[in-house]
Structures are given as structure tokens and as C-alpha cells.
Design a protein around this motif. Structure first.
Motif, PDB file in Angstrom:
ATOM      1  N   GLN A 147       0.618 -77.177  11.507  1.00 14.64           N
ATOM      2  CA  GLN A 147       0.056 -76.849  12.819  1.00 14.64           C
ATOM      3  C   GLN A 147      -1.393 -77.285  12.962  1.00 14.64           C
ATOM      4  N   ASP A 148      -1.952 -77.880  11.931  1.00 17.27           N
ATOM      5  CA  ASP A 148      -3.370 -78.199  11.931  1.00 17.27           C
ATOM      6  C   ASP A 148      -3.701 -79.498  12.661  1.00 17.27           C
ATOM      7  N   GLY A 149      -2.733 -80.248  13.138  1.00 17.31           N
ATOM      8  CA  GLY A 149      -2.998 -81.538  13.768  1.00 17.31           C
ATOM      9  C   GLY A 149      -2.968 -81.519  15.279  1.00 17.31           C
ATOM     10  N   THR A 150      -3.206 -80.383  15.891  1.00 17.51           N
ATOM     11  CA  THR A 150      -3.124 -80.247  17.341  1.00 17.51           C
ATOM     12  C   THR A 150      -3.985 -81.265  18.070  1.00 17.51           C
ATOM     13  N   CYS A 151      -5.159 -81.539  17.550  1.00 13.32           N
ATOM     14  CA  CYS A 151      -6.088 -82.458  18.232  1.00 13.32           C
ATOM     15  C   CYS A 151      -6.150 -83.825  17.558  1.00 13.32           C
ATOM     16  N   ASP A 152      -5.241 -84.087  16.655  1.00 13.68           N
ATOM     17  CA  ASP A 152      -5.257 -85.347  15.919  1.00 13.68           C
ATOM     18  C   ASP A 152      -4.387 -86.390  16.629  1.00 13.68           C
ATOM     19  N   TRP A 153      -4.841 -86.825  17.814  1.00 15.51           N
ATOM     20  CA  TRP A 153      -4.144 -87.846  18.596  1.00 15.51           C
ATOM     21  C   TRP A 153      -5.113 -88.422  19.610  1.00 15.51           C
ATOM     22  N   LYS A 154      -4.664 -89.403  20.384  1.00 15.81           N
ATOM     23  CA  LYS A 154      -5.541 -90.036  21.371  1.00 15.81           C
ATOM     24  C   LYS A 154      -4.919 -89.914  22.760  1.00 15.81           C
ATOM     25  N   SER A 175     -12.938 -75.323  18.984  1.00 11.47           N
ATOM     26  CA  SER A 175     -13.184 -76.416  19.924  1.00 11.47           C
ATOM     27  C   SER A 175     -14.006 -77.521  19.277  1.00 11.47           C
ATOM     28  N   ILE A 176     -14.991 -77.143  18.475  1.00  9.20           N
ATOM     29  CA  ILE A 176     -15.827 -78.140  17.805  1.00  9.20           C
ATOM     30  C   ILE A 176     -14.982 -78.956  16.825  1.00  9.20           C
ATOM     31  N   SER A 177     -14.102 -78.288  16.096  1.00  8.40           N
ATOM     32  CA  SER A 177     -13.207 -78.979  15.162  1.00  8.40           C
ATOM     33  C   SER A 177     -12.254 -79.912  15.908  1.00  8.40           C
ATOM     34  N   CYS A 178     -11.734 -79.444  17.041  1.00 10.87           N
ATOM     35  CA  CYS A 178     -10.838 -80.268  17.859  1.00 10.87           C
ATOM     36  C   CYS A 178     -11.578 -81.505  18.368  1.00 10.87           C
ATOM     37  N   ALA A 179     -12.809 -81.332  18.827  1.00 12.25           N
ATOM     38  CA  ALA A 179     -13.604 -82.468  19.309  1.00 12.25           C
ATOM     39  C   ALA A 179     -13.816 -83.485  18.192  1.00 12.25           C
ATOM     40  N   ALA A 180     -14.036 -83.017  16.957  1.00 10.33           N
ATOM     41  CA  ALA A 180     -14.223 -83.931  15.820  1.00 10.33           C
ATOM     42  C   ALA A 180     -12.931 -84.689  15.528  1.00 10.33           C
ATOM     43  N   ASP A 181     -11.784 -84.007  15.591  1.00  8.48           N
ATOM     44  CA  ASP A 181     -10.494 -84.694  15.383  1.00  8.48           C
ATOM     45  C   ASP A 181     -10.269 -85.754  16.454  1.00  8.48           C
ATOM     46  N   LEU A 182     -10.555 -85.417  17.710  1.00  9.98           N
ATOM     47  CA  LEU A 182     -10.392 -86.385  18.800  1.00  9.98           C
ATOM     48  C   LEU A 182     -11.342 -87.568  18.620  1.00  9.98           C
ATOM     49  N   ALA A 183     -12.574 -87.290  18.180  1.00 10.01           N
ATOM     50  CA  ALA A 183     -13.560 -88.365  17.981  1.00 10.01           C
ATOM     51  C   ALA A 183     -13.091 -89.344  16.914  1.00 10.01           C
ATOM     52  N   ARG A 184     -12.433 -88.856  15.865  1.00  5.92           N
ATOM     53  CA  ARG A 184     -11.892 -89.754  14.830  1.00  5.92           C
ATOM     54  C   ARG A 184     -10.841 -90.697  15.406  1.00  5.92           C
ATOM     55  N   ASN A 185     -10.259 -90.309  16.543  1.00  3.22           N
ATOM     56  CA  ASN A 185      -9.266 -91.155  17.218  1.00  3.22           C
ATOM     57  C   ASN A 185      -9.866 -91.917  18.397  1.00  3.22           C
ATOM     58  N   GLY A 186     -11.210 -91.949  18.471  1.00  5.48           N
ATOM     59  CA  GLY A 186     -11.891 -92.718  19.512  1.00  5.48           C
ATOM     60  C   GLY A 186     -12.017 -92.026  20.856  1.00  5.48           C
ATOM     61  N   VAL A 187     -11.873 -90.721  20.900  1.00  9.35           N
ATOM     62  CA  VAL A 187     -11.950 -89.974  22.153  1.00  9.35           C
ATOM     63  C   VAL A 187     -13.210 -89.116  22.146  1.00  9.35           C
ATOM     64  N   THR A 188     -14.029 -89.253  23.202  1.00  4.93           N
ATOM     65  CA  THR A 188     -15.194 -88.394  23.357  1.00  4.93           C
ATOM     66  C   THR A 188     -14.769 -87.185  24.190  1.00  4.93           C
ATOM     67  N   ALA A 189     -14.843 -86.016  23.577  1.00  6.87           N
ATOM     68  CA  ALA A 189     -14.434 -84.789  24.264  1.00  6.87           C
ATOM     69  C   ALA A 189     -15.575 -83.786  24.167  1.00  6.87           C
ATOM     70  N   PRO A 190     -16.377 -83.657  25.231  1.00 13.27           N
ATOM     71  CA  PRO A 190     -17.473 -82.687  25.172  1.00 13.27           C
ATOM     72  C   PRO A 190     -16.948 -81.254  25.098  1.00 13.27           C
ATOM     73  N   VAL A 191     -17.680 -80.415  24.352  1.00 14.18           N
ATOM     74  CA  VAL A 191     -17.362 -78.995  24.265  1.00 14.18           C
ATOM     75  C   VAL A 191     -18.299 -78.277  25.239  1.00 14.18           C
ATOM     76  N   VAL A 192     -17.726 -77.642  26.257  1.00 16.28           N
ATOM     77  CA  VAL A 192     -18.506 -76.906  27.261  1.00 16.28           C
ATOM     78  C   VAL A 192     -18.545 -75.446  26.843  1.00 16.28           C
ATOM     79  N   ASP A 193     -19.765 -74.959  26.578  1.00 18.88           N
ATOM     80  CA  ASP A 193     -19.962 -73.568  26.188  1.00 18.88           C
ATOM     81  C   ASP A 193     -20.257 -72.733  27.417  1.00 18.88           C
ATOM     82  N   HIS A 194     -19.377 -71.801  27.756  1.00 16.81           N
ATOM     83  CA  HIS A 194     -19.571 -70.954  28.949  1.00 16.81           C
ATOM     84  C   HIS A 194     -20.288 -69.699  28.601  1.00 16.81           C
TER      85      HIS A 194
END
Length: 194
Positions: A147-154, A175-194
Motif C-alpha cells: 500500500q506504500d506506492g499510492t503516489c508512485d506514478w505520473k 502529503s510531503i512524502s507523496c509530493a516527493a514520490d510524485l517528484a521522482r516521477n517528474g510531477v511537481t505537486a505543491p503541498v498546500v498547508d491550510h
């Protein structure tokens, strides 16, 4: 089996049945009393949803709350083993739209009794399972890794991750971990802190 043994067993069965009936009656009386208790000004019903059709929830009023110790004491008083009690309960009065037997609109109320949410994951889980989560192995480790690969895609669309530092249920680190996984796949995903 002797006549005396049969009579003793019968008495035990009847005693347990009386205890269960007593508990059911006590619970019914407590819930009826709680439902008849007027809400205090600080507990005014809150609008719960916008729909105005049959079954629409009109309000939720907190009525009572019992701590873990109070629930355990209640069960112990009814001669029920309280050893498995892990949480307290909260009681709410729900007000909703209904129909009379003639089909005319009216309102009705009911009680919702739910477990109080624990303050931490440790309070939610048994001690044994909490320790297994701290040091997973075997099938549990395999399931967690799967289940650890939720954000490991593009993804093909823009992605923005929303989170909050003060969130007590989901750590912003997810969210920070997910953003790092997405970045490894070439996706910039900003983390918005509310």
C-alpha cells in the motif's frame, strides 16, 4: 447428571437471562431519559444538511457522554465483564423529517450512541497490535509495503496536495512524502498547508 446439577444449571441460565433483561431494561430507561432531556442552550441542534425531503437530518444535539470508566462501571453493575471496554460513548439526539401514517410531513427524533474517538492511534488499538505496527513483519509488513506506492506514478493532470500542520488525524508528513514520490516521477505537486 443429577437432579441437583440440572436445577443448578437451570438457575444459572435463568440468572443470566434476568441480568440480560435487566441490562436491556436499564439501557432503555437511560436512553429514554436522555431522549426526553431538554437540550441546554449551549447544545442547540445544529443544522446537519440542506436537503428538506423525507429522512433529511434537521439537527444533531449532544445529549450525554460516558467515559471509559463510566461505561465499565455501568456494565459491571449489570454483572457483565467490563474487561473489554476500551472507549467511552457519546449520545446525540437526531431530529429528522418523516411522514405520518397518513403521509403528512412531520419531524421525528432518535438517539445515536457512538464510541468516543480515542485521542491517539495507540488508544485505538490493542497493545499487541500497536506493537506489531511499530515493528511490522511477515504478512503485515507485506501488506503495508504493497500500500506504500499510492503516489508512485505520473498523473496526466495538475496535482495539488492539501494538508494542515495541525491535523490530528493525518500527519502533513503524508502529503510531503507523496509530493516527493510524485517528484521522482517528474510531477511537481505543491503541498498546500491550510
Amino acid at each position: 447428571m443429577t437432579h441437583t446439577t440440572t436445577r443448578t444449571r437451570f438457575r444459572q441460565v435463568m440468572r443470566r437471562r434476568r441480568v440480560r433483561q435487566s441490562l436491556a431494561a436499564t439501557t432503555t430507561v437511560v436512553l429514554a431519559a436522555l431522549s426526553a432531556t431538554p437540550a441546554v442552550a449551549a447544545s442547540e441542534p445544529r443544522p446537519a444538511q440542506q436537503s428538506m425531503g423525507r429522512g433529511a437530518l434537521l439537527g444533531v444535539t449532544p445529549v450525554a457522554g460516558l467515559s471509559q470508566a463510566e461505561v465499565a462501571a455501568f456494565l459491571k453493575g449489570a454483572d457483565i465483564d467490563p474487561a473489554t471496554v476500551r472507549h467511552g460513548v457519546r449520545v446525540y439526539r437526531l431530529t429528522y423529517r418523516a411522514l405520518t401514517p397518513r403521509g403528512e410531513p412531520t419531524t421525528a427524533t432518535g438517539l445515536l450512541v457512538r464510541t468516543k474517538l480515542p485521542r491517539s492511534v495507540k488508544e485505538l488499538l490493542t497493545d499487541g497490535f500497536y506493537e506489531r505496527l511499530r515493528r511490522p513483519d511477515g504478512g503485515l509488513l507485506a501488506a503495508l509495503e504493497a500500500q506504500d506506492g499510492t503516489c508512485d506514478w505520473k498523473p496526466d493532470v495538475r496535482v495539488r496536495l492539501h494538508s494542515a500542520v495541525g491535523d490530528t488525524d493525518v500527519a502533513i508528513a503524508n502529503s510531503i512524502s507523496c509530493a516527493a514520490d510524485l517528484a521522482r516521477n517528474g510531477v511537481t505537486a505543491p503541498v498546500v498547508d491550510h
